[in-house]
Scaffold this active site. Structure first.
Site, mmCIF file in Angstrom:
data_model
loop_
_atom_site.group_PDB
_atom_site.id
_atom_site.type_symbol
_atom_site.label_atom_id
_atom_site.label_comp_id
_atom_site.label_asym_id
_atom_site.label_seq_id
_atom_site.Cartn_x
_atom_site.Cartn_y
_atom_site.Cartn_z
ATOM 1 N N GLU A 85 -11.435 0.977 4.957
ATOM 2 C CA GLU A 85 -10.341 1.455 5.797
ATOM 3 C C GLU A 85 -10.627 2.889 6.249
ATOM 4 O OE1 GLU A 85 -7.927 -0.376 6.843
ATOM 5 O OE2 GLU A 85 -6.089 0.760 7.077
ATOM 6 N N GLU A 104 0.822 -1.208 0.000
ATOM 7 C CA GLU A 104 0.000 0.000 0.000
ATOM 8 C C GLU A 104 0.856 1.257 0.000
ATOM 9 O OE1 GLU A 104 -3.473 2.046 2.829
ATOM 10 O OE2 GLU A 104 -2.300 0.347 3.555
#
Length: 306
Positions: A282, A184
């Site tokens: 998220e 990420e």
């Protein structure tokens, strides 16, 4: 029904939907109806919704299923006892849901991938090997590994070479098991100054250099919007190396429609391109309490691709 009555009723219905005053969404004796599944594989995390379902993690999963979610994820899964991991996995599988990412190795203090400290790199590989057994326990094929801090003592190209070498070793561990490590990008501007991996083009270059199906990009809309913007063209260019997505609006890192990103357009674009993978939630909730959680559920219905 006359036009005045129709408009009045429509406005009342719209207000109820946004404010969370509408008929409760949770299944109960008075409202046994379960919501239809979302088209997109939205994947909640424990604690995002806790007022409506309660704090028990198994209750949260079951409640999520009743709301139409068909996937789940847990970033901090490795911190849970094995028995708890097994309970989560059993519940998810019994409901016919899928389990997405968890983090295998995470370090926000040291240059784990970019540096050359052998003891640090050896520990990364140790944690990556351990994550394989957890992935099997959870019946998932996605492990999120954080690439750590940049090393200010090394020229950038040396750091890239170090990271690519370690990523190749990580991919070799995962390949026999059909597992994909996802990496990420984390923005430098607000949340994670100094992190090594911070931009999609950088992640794309490393994925191409490793050239393995066991290494893909985790495209987090929150981080990308802050660091780079230009979401749809960036996503399109990196498309063939994206293996996982996470959602969060900005500013605030809350649910879709709470900030500046047009998630109706973005998610429809993603869906039209054929993405049917996980969309990890998220983020937090923009407003506190049950009212805020109902509003977040309504927001997900509003942005769910058709």
């Amino acid at each position: 029904m006359n036009r005045h009555t129709f408009i009045k009723n429509s406005l009342l219905a719209g207000t109820a939907l946004v404010s969370g005053i509408a008929t409760p969404i949770t299944a109960s004796a008075s409202n046994p109806k379960k919501e239809k599944p979302f088209h997109m594989k939205f994947s909640p995390e424990f604690g995002i919704f806790k007022e409506l379902p309660g704090k028990d993690i198994i209750d949260q999963i079951k409640w999520g299923y009743d709301q139409g979610f068909r996937a789940w994820e847990n970033t901090w899964l490795t911190r849970r006892p094995v028995e708890e991991q097994e309970r989560i996995s059993k519940t998810v599988q019994q409901l016919g849901m899928e389990f997405g990412q968890f983090v295998g190795t995470m370090n926000f203090k040291e240059p784990t991938f970019a540096g050359r400290d052998q003891s640090i790199r050896d520990n990364v590989l140790k944690e990556i090997r351990a994550s394989v057994e957890i992935a099997k326990r959870m019946n998932t094929k996605y492990i999120h590994n954080v690439l750590g801090m940049a090393d200010p003592k090394l020229p950038w190209d040396f750091q890239m070479a170090n990271a690519i070498e370690l990523l190749k070793r990580a991919a070799a561990i995962y390949e026999p098991h059909g597992i994909a490590m996802v990496m990420e990008t984390m923005n430098h501007k607000i949340n994670h100054p100094g992190m090594f991996l911070h931009a999609i083009p950088q992640a794309y270059a490393m994925a191409k250099a490793v050239g393995s199906p066991s290494l893909k990009i985790l495209f987090d809309f929150y981080h990308v919007q802050i660091q780079e913007g230009n979401i749809i063209p960036t996503l399109d260019y990196a498309w063939d190396e994206i293996g996982y997505m996470q959602i969060g609006d900005t500013p605030g890192r809350n649910e879709p429609t709470s900030g500046e990103v047009n998630f109706v357009n973005v998610l429809q674009h993603v869906h039209d391109k054929g993405y049917r993978g996980f969309m990890g939630m998220e983020h937090g909730i923009n407003r506190p309490g049950k009212e805020g959680e109902r509003a977040a559920l309504a927001a997900y219905r509003a942005v769910d691709p058709k």
